[in-house]
Design an enzyme around this catalytic site. Structure first.
Site, PDB file in Angstrom:
ATOM      1  N   GLU A 108      -9.633  -5.073  18.033  1.00 18.90           N
ATOM      2  CA  GLU A 108     -10.819  -4.597  18.772  1.00 18.90           C
ATOM      3  C   GLU A 108     -11.483  -3.401  18.072  1.00 18.90           C
ATOM      4  OE1 GLU A 108     -10.085  -2.948  22.688  1.00 18.90           O
ATOM      5  OE2 GLU A 108     -12.174  -3.188  23.276  1.00 18.90           O
TER       6      GLU A 108
ATOM      7  N   LYS B 100     -11.819  -9.069  19.160  1.00 16.34           N
ATOM      8  CA  LYS B 100     -12.450  -8.563  20.388  1.00 16.34           C
ATOM      9  C   LYS B 100     -13.597  -7.667  19.933  1.00 16.34           C
ATOM     10  CE  LYS B 100     -11.641  -6.152  24.719  1.00 16.34           C
ATOM     11  NZ  LYS B 100     -10.762  -6.141  25.889  1.00 16.34           N
TER      12      LYS B 100
END
Ligand code: 13P
Length: 340
Positions: free
Chosen positions: A178, A220
């Protein structure tokens, strides 16, 4: 490294019409969220609230996985079943947040951050696997401001992401990488696009340098949006087009899927953006991995009162359902059908 398990896990996480619930808020973030509804942030209240989400009837129709906090991975539901096992029984993949938050990067100006948590990670991953976690999230934070992000910040975070991702795969755990470009600030959507592109380029270069298997990695991503305080706010279609342009330029098609964070967008905007991207189409399944945009209304409805449990679950189920539709590009279409 169990390749077959990694493949199964990654596929399940991005299954058609489903997405991931991020319920891995740190103690500090949880404190703020609970304070907003006047609920004391005790371990028991966190257990109760998260249990409410996980036991929402029909949740597994739209939720493929849940990112848990270390504390929650070790907690049990009211019937005494550990949460990871409870989720597994529902066909939901349990995941774990493994980073240890951010610190200031030394010798840089502008208060830029790098994420910690590599020391002892292999040992922690082995334990998390035994406890049932099958994927793991690591969040890097990129701030846009005057003269930032610096090359140092993008580079340091990309390398940390790659090292953690390699450690996860060695432990048969799918990394959910992420690199979040924050939406705070006055910057334009063009600037966000530029920074997101540079961040993803550096991240995928680092993954290659550390031999990370792309087929067993989930990205992500943050969406390409205008800074929160920018006078011109890009509309839904522009956000979708810009985000997809950056992703197709930087993310290899070998990836099993891309999930998005909501990052402070409104519940509706997060759903509309995801829906618009899926209507345009992409080389990967595109779905959600929201915390706030899935939980805002449920937390408010619950407000710590057992009598509100069912209503809170309904609020959560509704957002999960809407985002499930958006993951297939069917949200706006269905809304239009209802309106006709
Ligand atoms: P938000 O959807 O609230 O941005 O949270 C997602 C997340 O997991 C942040 O790390």
């Amino acid at each position: 490294m169990d390749h077959a398990l990694l493949t199964r896990t990654a596929r399940a996480m991005v299954a058609k019409g489903k997405g991931v619930l991020a319920a891995d808020e740190s103690a500090g973030t949880c404190e703020k969220r609970f304070q907003s509804v006047n609920v004391p942030c005790t371990e028991e209240n966190r257990r109760t609230y998260r249990g409410l989400l996980f036991s929402t009837p029909g949740v597994n129709k739209y939720v493929s996985g849940v990112i848990l906090h270390d504390e929650t991975l070790r907690q049990k539901n009211d019937a005494g079943l550990p949460y990871p096992q409870m989720l597994e029984k529902l066909g939901i993949v349990p995941g774990i947040k493994v980073d240890k938050g951010t610190i200031d990067i030394p010798l840089t100006t502008g208060g830029e951050k790098v994420t910690e948590g590599l020391d002892g990670l292999r040992k922690r991953l082995a334990e998390y696997f035994k406890l049932g976690a099958r994927f793991a999230k690591w969040r890097a934070v990129i701030t846009i401001g005057e003269n930032i992000p610096s090359h140092t910040c993008i580079y340091a975070n990309a390398h940390a992401l790659a090292r953690y991702a390699a450690a996860c795969q060695a432990a048969s755990i799918v990394p959910m990488i992420e690199p979040e470009v924050l939406l705070d600030g006055r910057h334009s959507v063009e600037r966000c696009e530029e920074v997101t592109e540079a961040t993803l380029r550096a991240t995928f270069a680092a993954l290659a340098a550390y031999n990370v298997s792309l087929e067993h990695t989930i990205l992500k991503a943050s969406m390409v949006v205008s800074g929160k305080d920018c006078p011109r706010q890009a509309g839904v279609d522009e956000v979708a087009e810009r985000t997809l342009r950056v992703l197709t330029r930087t993310v290899p098609a070998a990836l099993p899927g891309v999930v998005f964070l909501s990052g402070g967008q409104s519940d509706l905007a997060a759903t509309a953006h995801l829906d618009a991207m899926n209507r345009l189409g992409a080389p990967w399944p595109l779905t959600f991995s929201y915390s706030r945009a899935l939980q805002n209304s449920a937390l408010k409805t619950w407000s710590g009162k057992p009598a509100n449990t069912v209503a809170a679950q309904q609020a959560f189920a509704h957002r999960a359902h809407m985002n499930g539709l958006a993951a297939e590009g069917k949200w706006k279409r269905d809304l239009e059908k209802q309106a006709a």
